[in-house]
Enzyme design. Structure first.
Site, PDB file in Angstrom:
ATOM      1  N   SER A   5       0.850  -1.188   0.000  1.00 28.25           N
ATOM      2  CA  SER A   5       0.000   0.000   0.000  1.00 28.25           C
ATOM      3  C   SER A   5       0.886   1.237   0.000  1.00 28.25           C
ATOM      4  O   SER A   5       2.047   1.173   0.413  1.00 28.25           O
ATOM      5  CB  SER A   5      -0.869   0.006   1.272  1.00 28.25           C
ATOM      6  OG  SER A   5      -1.507   1.254   1.464  1.00 28.25           O
TER       7      SER A   5
ATOM      8  N   TYR B 125      -2.337  -0.425  10.301  1.00 27.79           N
ATOM      9  CA  TYR B 125      -2.198  -0.795   8.892  1.00 27.79           C
ATOM     10  C   TYR B 125      -0.809  -0.416   8.371  1.00 27.79           C
ATOM     11  O   TYR B 125      -0.162  -1.200   7.660  1.00 27.79           O
ATOM     12  CB  TYR B 125      -3.291  -0.105   8.069  1.00 27.79           C
ATOM     13  CG  TYR B 125      -3.416  -0.598   6.655  1.00 27.79           C
ATOM     14  CD1 TYR B 125      -3.924  -1.864   6.385  1.00 27.79           C
ATOM     15  CD2 TYR B 125      -3.062   0.208   5.580  1.00 27.79           C
ATOM     16  CE1 TYR B 125      -4.066  -2.317   5.079  1.00 27.79           C
ATOM     17  CE2 TYR B 125      -3.205  -0.229   4.277  1.00 27.79           C
ATOM     18  CZ  TYR B 125      -3.707  -1.492   4.033  1.00 27.79           C
ATOM     19  OH  TYR B 125      -3.837  -1.931   2.731  1.00 27.79           O
TER      20      TYR B 125
END
Length: 255
Positions: A147, A160
C-alpha cells in the site's frame, strides 16, 4: 544500423498464477488480468462460493482458472496445498485487512488480526510458494500487495502502516534471498481503491474529501488502475525489477 530491440512480452501463456483474496476487489481484478494475459489462474480465498463464481465467469470467457478454498492464516494448510500442487510462476499475495483506529485506541485484538493476516500469513504464504518454485527449478515473480501506507503515515492508520511497512521490509530481503533462484519479488502499493473492503470508509463524506485532497489526480482509484501493473510485474516486461515497489497512488506520496 543495428537491429531494433524487441519489446519483452506482457503475455503469460503457459504460466501458472496464484492469487489470494481472489473473490473480490483487487484480488478478483488481479486474477482477471492474469487470466486475460494467458495464465492459468488459481483463485484462493476462504469463501468457496465467491471464488467458484469468479472462476466460472473466467472459464465462460475462455480463460483457464481453478480454485483453492482455504484460509491463508492457516499456515500449515497453505503450505500443504502448495506442496501438493505444481509450482506457480506468478503469485499475487493479496489477502489482507484493515481496522482503522486512532493509535491510542487500537485494541490488542485488532493488532493481532491485522498483523496475523497482513504480515504473518502473507510472509509464510510467500515462503510456501517460493519453496515450491525453488524445488521445481521454476523462475517467476512474487507480487506482495502492499500500500502507499507502506511508505508514509496516515491518520488512524498506525496499525495498517505497521503491517505494510513490515511487508515492504521483508519483500526487499526476500528479493535478495531468492535472486539466485531467478525469482523476483516486488510490492504493489496502491492508494485508496474503491473495493468492498473500503466502501464503508467512503460513506463518511469528510473522510472521502480528505482522501481526495491527498490524491493529486483528484479521484479514488479503481481496481482497473492496478490491472496493467499486475501483468507488468508478473511478466517478462519487468524482468530486471526486483526488491522494489510500484506505487500507484495518484500522487499521494509525491509531496
Amino acid at each position: 544500423m543495428s537491429a531494433l530491440p524487441t519489446t519483452p512480452a506482457f503475455r503469460l501463456d503457459g504460466r501458472r498464477a496464484l492469487v489470494t483474496g481472489a473473490g473480490r476487489g483487487i484480488g478478483l481484478a488481479a486474477a482477471t488480468a492474469l487470466a486475460e494475459a494467458g495464465a492459468h489462474v488459481t483463485l484462493c480465498a476462504r469463501t468457496a462460493s465467491e471464488i467458484d463464481e469468479v472462476a466460472s465467469a473466467l472459464r465462460k470467457k475462455g480463460f483457464s482458472a481453478d480454485t483453492l478454498a482455504l484460509d491463508v492464516t492457516d499456515v500449515a494448510a497453505f503450505r500443504a496445498a502448495m506442496e501438493a500442487r505444481g509450482p506457480y510462476h506468478a503469485f499475487v499475495n493479496n489477502a489482507g485487512t484493515n481496522r482503522p483506529n486512532s493509535f491510542t485506541e487500537v485494541p490488542v485484538e485488532d493488532f493481532d488480526v491485522v498483523m496475523n493476516l497482513n504480515v504473518r500469513a502473507a510472509y509464510f504464504a510467500a515462503q510456501s510458494v517460493a519453496r515450491r518454485m525453488v524445488s521445481a527449478g521454476v523462475s517467476g515473480s512474487i507480487i506482495n500487495m502492499s500500500s502507499q501506507m507502506g511508505h508514509v503515515g496516515g491518520v488512524n492508520r498506525s496499525l495498517y502502516c505497521a503491517s505494510k511497512w513490515a511487508m515492504e521490509g521483508f519483500s526487499k530481503a526476500m528479493a535478495l534471498d531468492l535472486a539466485a533462484s531467478k525469482i523476483r519479488v516486488n510490492t504493489l502499493c496502491p492508494t485508496f481503491i474503491e473495493t468492498p473492503m473500503t466502501k464503508p470508509f467512503f460513506e463518511n463524506p469528510a473522510f472521502k474529501e480528505s482522501v481526495l485532497q491527498k490524491i493529486k489526480l483528484g479521484r479514488l482509484g479503481t481496481v482497473e488502475d492496478l490491472m496493467g501493473a499486475i501483468v507488468f510485474l508478473a511478466s517478462d516486461a519487468s524482468a530486471l525489477m526486483t526488491g522494489s515497489s510500484l506505487v500507484i497512488d495518484g500522487g499521494w506520496t509525491a509531496d
